[in-house]
Design an enzyme around this catalytic site. Structure first.
Site, PDB file in Angstrom:
ATOM      1  N   TYR A 159       4.958   7.071  15.047  1.00  0.00           N
ATOM      2  CA  TYR A 159       3.591   6.563  15.007  1.00  0.00           C
ATOM      3  C   TYR A 159       2.580   7.668  15.306  1.00  0.00           C
ATOM      4  CZ  TYR A 159      -0.348   3.413  15.984  1.00  0.00           C
ATOM      5  OH  TYR A 159      -1.566   2.779  15.982  1.00  0.00           O
ATOM      6  N   VAL A 170       0.806  -1.220   0.000  1.00  0.00           N
ATOM      7  CA  VAL A 170       0.000   0.000   0.000  1.00  0.00           C
ATOM      8  C   VAL A 170       0.840   1.272   0.000  1.00  0.00           C
ATOM      9  CG1 VAL A 170      -2.001  -1.072   1.078  1.00  0.00           C
ATOM     10  CG2 VAL A 170      -0.218  -0.066   2.531  1.00  0.00           C
TER      11      VAL A 170
END
Length: 253
Positions: A156, A65
């Site tokens: 993150y 992706v």
């Protein structure tokens, strides 16, 4: 099956396990044709086999992706096979938790590529087909770390905060274009998945995380998938640019 997604075609990334797989199950149960996307080919095969038990309308596509050409090819395959796309769930992601000092540039870039770049690429290339449906829905998987920061989660947190605000921009642009596409984000807390199971099984880790969780337990993939299902369905037709937190109360404190 109540058919909340009957006659809809949905593409879900990170669909080979965890929240992505549970979302695929819920969508299929509600009548959707599900396209499972993941780079884990073996996991995809198992997931597709499970879904096909209720019909052979589903499809698995193994691709990275983070690659733009792979997104272009994937969307073209969806158009060729189904002629439409009604729902995009940008769920693929992973976390690598290190202090800023310990994080390498390659680790930073890899974390942002999977968690944020993939959301941009999926949205950019799926939007034309979603717009053709007239009632398209995008659901992006962020995190409670997209709402509140935590130590050792710099890359993150940056990625998931980016997903949060990119979703809002997507919603506003689609509303301005009057193309019928809605975009919302989901922000899970500590959820037990194959990626987190080993860490959560450690008593000291579980004690630390649960001490900050008012509901005093870990979430389950089904509890996140049900929220994704709602946002993807016509029941959420007046929701766009919204963020839904499913964290057991962590960010309420």
């Amino acid at each position: 099956m109540s058919g909340r997604l009957s006659d809809k075609v949905a593409l879900i990334t990170g669909a080979a396990s965890g929240i992505g797989l549970e979302t695929a199950r819920r969508f299929a149960q509600e009548g959707a044709t599900v396209i499972l996307a993941d780079r884990n080919a073996a996991g995809l095969t198992a997931a597709l086999s499970e879904l096909q038990a209720s019909g052979d309308r589903h499809l698995a596509m193994a691709f990275d992706v983070t690659g733009e050409s792979e997104w272009v090819a994937a969307i073209e395959q969806v158009r060729s096979r189904y002629g439409r796309l009604d729902i995009l769930v940008n769920n693929a992601g992973f976390g690598r938790f290190r202090s800023i000092a310990e994080t390498t540039l390659d680790e930073w870039r890899a974390t942002l590529a999977v968690n944020l770049d993939s959301v941009f690429l999926g949205t950019k290339h799926a939007l034309p087909l979603l717009a053709e449906s007239g009632r398209g829905a995008i659901v992006n998987m962020s995190s409670m770390r997209g709402m509140v920061a935590g130590p050792t989660s710099g890359a993150y947190t940056a990625a998931k905060a980016g997903v949060r605000y990119f979703t809002k921009v997507t919603a506003l642009e689609c509303a301005a274009a009057r193309n019928g596409v809605r975009a919302n984000s989901v922000h899970p807390g500590h959820v037990e998945t194959p990626l987190t199971a080993a860490a959560y099984a450690k008593p000291e880790v579980a004690k630390e995380f649960l001490s900050h969780t008012p509901l005093a337990r870990f979430g389950q993939p089904r509890e996140i998938a049900d929220v994704v299902l709602f946002l993807a369905s016509d029941e959420a037709s007046y929701m766009t640019g919204s963020e839904v937190v499913v964290d057991g109360g962590v960010t309420a404190q």
